[in-house]
Design an enzyme around this catalytic site. Structure first.
Site, PDB file in Angstrom:
ATOM      1  N   HIS A   9       0.844  -1.203   0.000  1.00 56.93           N
ATOM      2  CA  HIS A   9       0.000   0.000   0.000  1.00 56.93           C
ATOM      3  C   HIS A   9       0.880   1.253   0.000  1.00 56.93           C
ATOM      4  O   HIS A   9       0.630   2.200  -0.736  1.00 56.93           O
ATOM      5  CB  HIS A   9      -0.858   0.086   1.283  1.00 56.93           C
ATOM      6  CG  HIS A   9      -1.881  -0.980   1.460  1.00 56.93           C
ATOM      7  ND1 HIS A   9      -2.035  -1.665   2.642  1.00 56.93           N
ATOM      8  CD2 HIS A   9      -2.833  -1.466   0.627  1.00 56.93           C
ATOM      9  CE1 HIS A   9      -3.031  -2.532   2.542  1.00 56.93           C
ATOM     10  NE2 HIS A   9      -3.530  -2.434   1.326  1.00 56.93           N
ATOM     11  N   LYS A  47     -17.802  -6.282   7.238  1.00 53.27           N
ATOM     12  CA  LYS A  47     -16.436  -6.828   7.339  1.00 53.27           C
ATOM     13  C   LYS A  47     -16.021  -6.935   8.795  1.00 53.27           C
ATOM     14  O   LYS A  47     -16.372  -6.083   9.608  1.00 53.27           O
ATOM     15  CB  LYS A  47     -15.442  -5.892   6.643  1.00 53.27           C
ATOM     16  CG  LYS A  47     -15.376  -6.079   5.150  1.00 53.27           C
ATOM     17  CD  LYS A  47     -14.122  -5.429   4.581  1.00 53.27           C
ATOM     18  CE  LYS A  47     -14.011  -5.729   3.104  1.00 53.27           C
ATOM     19  NZ  LYS A  47     -12.778  -5.204   2.506  1.00 53.27           N
ATOM     20  N   SER A  97      -3.222  -7.735   3.239  1.00 54.12           N
ATOM     21  CA  SER A  97      -3.398  -7.548   4.688  1.00 54.12           C
ATOM     22  C   SER A  97      -3.803  -8.865   5.338  1.00 54.12           C
ATOM     23  O   SER A  97      -3.373  -9.183   6.454  1.00 54.12           O
ATOM     24  CB  SER A  97      -4.461  -6.475   4.957  1.00 54.12           C
ATOM     25  OG  SER A  97      -4.028  -5.234   4.455  1.00 54.12           O
ATOM     26  N   ARG A 140      -2.056  -6.049  -8.408  1.00 51.98           N
ATOM     27  CA  ARG A 140      -1.042  -7.083  -8.169  1.00 51.98           C
ATOM     28  C   ARG A 140      -1.137  -8.224  -9.165  1.00 51.98           C
ATOM     29  O   ARG A 140      -0.160  -8.928  -9.399  1.00 51.98           O
ATOM     30  CB  ARG A 140      -1.231  -7.678  -6.757  1.00 51.98           C
ATOM     31  CG  ARG A 140      -0.948  -6.732  -5.631  1.00 51.98           C
ATOM     32  CD  ARG A 140      -1.482  -7.247  -4.323  1.00 51.98           C
ATOM     33  NE  ARG A 140      -2.933  -7.355  -4.382  1.00 51.98           N
ATOM     34  CZ  ARG A 140      -3.726  -7.590  -3.344  1.00 51.98           C
ATOM     35  NH1 ARG A 140      -3.194  -7.779  -2.150  1.00 51.98           N
ATOM     36  NH2 ARG A 140      -5.031  -7.642  -3.488  1.00 51.98           N
TER      37      ARG A 140
HETATM   38  O1  PNS Z   1      -9.100  -2.541   0.996  1.00 54.26           O
HETATM   39  P1  PNS Z   1     -10.435  -2.950   0.459  1.00 54.26           P
HETATM   40  O2  PNS Z   1     -11.277  -3.588   1.548  1.00 54.26           O
HETATM   41  O3  PNS Z   1     -10.325  -3.833  -0.747  1.00 54.26           O
HETATM   42  O4  PNS Z   1     -11.164  -1.584   0.028  1.00 54.26           O
HETATM   43  C1  PNS Z   1     -12.357  -1.630  -0.651  1.00 54.26           C
HETATM   44  C2  PNS Z   1     -12.980  -0.253  -0.952  1.00 54.26           C
HETATM   45  C3  PNS Z   1     -13.049   0.613   0.261  1.00 54.26           C
HETATM   46  C4  PNS Z   1     -12.146   0.437  -2.001  1.00 54.26           C
HETATM   47  C5  PNS Z   1     -14.362  -0.618  -1.493  1.00 54.26           C
HETATM   48  O5  PNS Z   1     -14.981  -1.468  -0.586  1.00 54.26           O
HETATM   49  C6  PNS Z   1     -15.244   0.579  -1.739  1.00 54.26           C
HETATM   50  O6  PNS Z   1     -15.101   1.220  -2.754  1.00 54.26           O
HETATM   51  N1  PNS Z   1     -16.177   0.838  -0.801  1.00 54.26           N
HETATM   52  C7  PNS Z   1     -17.097   1.948  -0.872  1.00 54.26           C
HETATM   53  C8  PNS Z   1     -18.518   1.482  -1.231  1.00 54.26           C
HETATM   54  C9  PNS Z   1     -18.785   1.664  -2.705  1.00 54.26           C
HETATM   55  O7  PNS Z   1     -18.562   2.724  -3.264  1.00 54.26           O
HETATM   56  N2  PNS Z   1     -19.283   0.603  -3.343  1.00 54.26           N
HETATM   57  C10 PNS Z   1     -19.511   0.584  -4.763  1.00 54.26           C
HETATM   58  C11 PNS Z   1     -18.228   0.251  -5.507  1.00 54.26           C
HETATM   59  S1  PNS Z   1     -18.436   0.359  -7.240  1.00 54.26           S
END
Ligand code: PNS
Length: 159
Positions: free
Chosen positions: A17, A41, A128, A91
């Site tokens: 990250h 989560k 993570s 990745r």
């Molecule tokens: O580190 P992560 O858990 O993979 O992060 C995921 C994240 C925060 C980028 C994703 O869950 C997200 O975009 N959440 C916000 C909710 C949202 O906008 N959902 C629609 C996505 S198209």
């Protein structure tokens, strides 16, 4: 002001990250590291702990702001914060398959573009989830996480 958002759970933040965030900071005037909360989560670390670890690790880098993203849409958050781009690291092809539909939806919802940075080779295997598992089973993750995270992981073992 060209502003980008690097969103994620950061549970915990790791060197993969950090490498992407540092490269994003070289491309934009300001990068917001937006730490998400999703009640479906199960996080190992609280939002405050995830914010603290990111803050402590990134404090020295200019042009980086760390803040909670809340529980809403990433597209709305980017619009509220005046960000023109989301920056994410890729990745693998499975990251690509997972991320591209989200990038398209975010662009259709708010016009925000997603920029993918190819992950640094030595960190391509990191997640993570893997770091938490290795650390919980006694493995050494010091090559993969910053000191603030090493310390928090060690504190969990004492509890
Ligand atoms: O580190 P992560 O858990 O993979 O992060 C995921 C994240 C925060 C980028 C994703 O869950 C997200 O975009 N959440 C916000 C909710 C949202 O906008 N959902 C629609 C996505 S198209």
């Amino acid at each position: 002001m060209r502003r980008a958002v690097c969103p994620g759970s950061f549970d915990p933040i790791h060197n993969g990250h950090l490498e992407v965030i540092a490269r994003a900071a070289g491309l934009f005037d300001e990068v917001i590291v937006a730490i998400s909360t999703n009640y479906s989560k199960n996080y190992l670390f609280t939002l405050e702990q995830r914010l603290d670890m990111a803050q402590e690790t990134l404090a020295a880098l200019r042009g980086i702001v760390i803040e909670p993203m809340g529980q809403g849409l990433l597209a709305s958050y980017c619009r509220q914060r005046g960000a023109s781009a989301i920056v994410k690291g890729l990745r693998s092809s499975s990251d690509f398959d997972y991320e591209v539909p989200m990038a398209t939806m975010n662009r259709q919802l708010s016009g925000v573009e997603t920029i993918f940075l190819a992950g640094e080779a030595r960190y391509l295997h990191l997640s993570s989830t893997m770091i938490k598992e290795v650390a919980s089973l006694g493995g050494d993750v010091s090559d993969y996480v910053p000191r603030a995270v090493q310390r928090r992981l060690a504190e969990l073992k004492k509890d």
